[in-house]
Design an enzyme around this catalytic site. Sequence first.
Site, PDB file in Angstrom:
ATOM      1  N   SER A 107      16.074 -20.324   3.978  1.00 26.15           N
ATOM      2  CA  SER A 107      16.593 -21.098   5.006  1.00 26.15           C
ATOM      3  C   SER A 107      16.959 -22.254   4.327  1.00 26.15           C
ATOM      4  O   SER A 107      17.566 -22.344   3.249  1.00 26.15           O
ATOM      5  CB  SER A 107      16.028 -20.923   6.282  1.00 26.15           C
ATOM      6  OG  SER A 107      17.072 -21.103   7.290  1.00 26.15           O
ATOM      7  N   GLU A 203      15.612 -36.857  15.418  1.00 25.45           N
ATOM      8  CA  GLU A 203      17.015 -37.865  15.383  1.00 25.45           C
ATOM      9  C   GLU A 203      17.468 -37.489  14.321  1.00 25.45           C
ATOM     10  O   GLU A 203      18.942 -37.516  14.084  1.00 25.45           O
ATOM     11  CB  GLU A 203      16.585 -39.257  15.527  1.00 25.45           C
ATOM     12  CG  GLU A 203      15.990 -39.903  17.163  1.00 25.45           C
ATOM     13  CD  GLU A 203      17.053 -39.433  17.983  1.00 25.45           C
ATOM     14  OE1 GLU A 203      18.309 -39.482  17.885  1.00 25.45           O
ATOM     15  OE2 GLU A 203      16.830 -39.140  19.301  1.00 25.45           O
ATOM     16  N   HIS A 262      15.219 -12.803   9.979  1.00 30.22           N
ATOM     17  CA  HIS A 262      15.144 -14.014   9.026  1.00 30.22           C
ATOM     18  C   HIS A 262      14.086 -14.649   8.450  1.00 30.22           C
ATOM     19  O   HIS A 262      14.140 -15.110   7.389  1.00 30.22           O
ATOM     20  CB  HIS A 262      16.141 -15.198   9.973  1.00 30.22           C
ATOM     21  CG  HIS A 262      16.221 -16.402   9.186  1.00 30.22           C
ATOM     22  ND1 HIS A 262      16.938 -16.414   8.162  1.00 30.22           N
ATOM     23  CD2 HIS A 262      15.833 -17.643   9.557  1.00 30.22           C
ATOM     24  CE1 HIS A 262      17.187 -17.714   7.582  1.00 30.22           C
ATOM     25  NE2 HIS A 262      16.613 -18.428   8.544  1.00 30.22           N
TER      26      HIS A 262
END
Length: 283
Positions: A107, A203, A262
């Site tokens: 990924s 963040e 996945h």
Amino acid sequence: MMLRRPPRAPALPRRPPAARSAVTAVPLSHAEVGGRGDRPPLVLLHGLFGSHGNFRAVAKALVLALDARNHGGSPHSPHMTYEAMSLDVQHLLERLGIAKCILLGHSMGGKTAMTLALRRPDLVERLISVDISPISTAPVSEFAAYISAMKSVRIPEGLSRSAARQLADDQLRPVVQLPQLRQFLLTNLLELEGRYTWRVNLEAISHHLADIMNFPVFHEPYPGPALFLGGSNSPYISSKDYPEIQRLFPKADVQYIEGAGHIVHQDKFEEFITAVLNFLPPP
């Protein structure tokens, strides 16, 4: 035989190549398993919200598993581009005295591996990209919702780890409906002196989500052998991706593992190991 895929969500607009910025590498946390033989070491790069522990079972048979910046035990940084993440891997290889390696990434880790192979092909003998291709992937909104849900989790101090995980699971459930995905995200829940927080840098991930979902623009191909190993039940390597795979990785082979989603190495571990070992050069 190539498998038919469901239609892909509209692609995100590609960003033009950015002017070279002062990206600084961070020292990556890693686990080295086994001794180094004559074959270049296999380096494992995890996906978004993961850590090198995702490859624990794989690493018993293979060699070096890393934590990406802002994940696992690696340092946090406000920068989260593939340029930065590939530079981290490059610096770790240099620090460990590894002149050439075989890169395997899942990924986000697959895109990091592709980026390093395209930027520094001299460092990468072979490339394995697990269930990801060199194009934009899922809509940003899906992952933005996961990040927002994780930020909203509130756990009172003093709870046991099992109680804290259960409470966090309950709070994530309205947004993250798949139990397996919630459990995966909860591997990032960390206790520090009785207080619970997230190990990943939410963040930085949130700020760079478009960069993570996208892929940098490259014009020169990677000349080495490459394996794109997808799950037959996953949409992340589609027949629509083949022209771009062929353009950037002309020696690529595309394979699918039947019945895998996945997270191929979790869904079909034995078949995954067999496919990887068959692609590696003889020891």
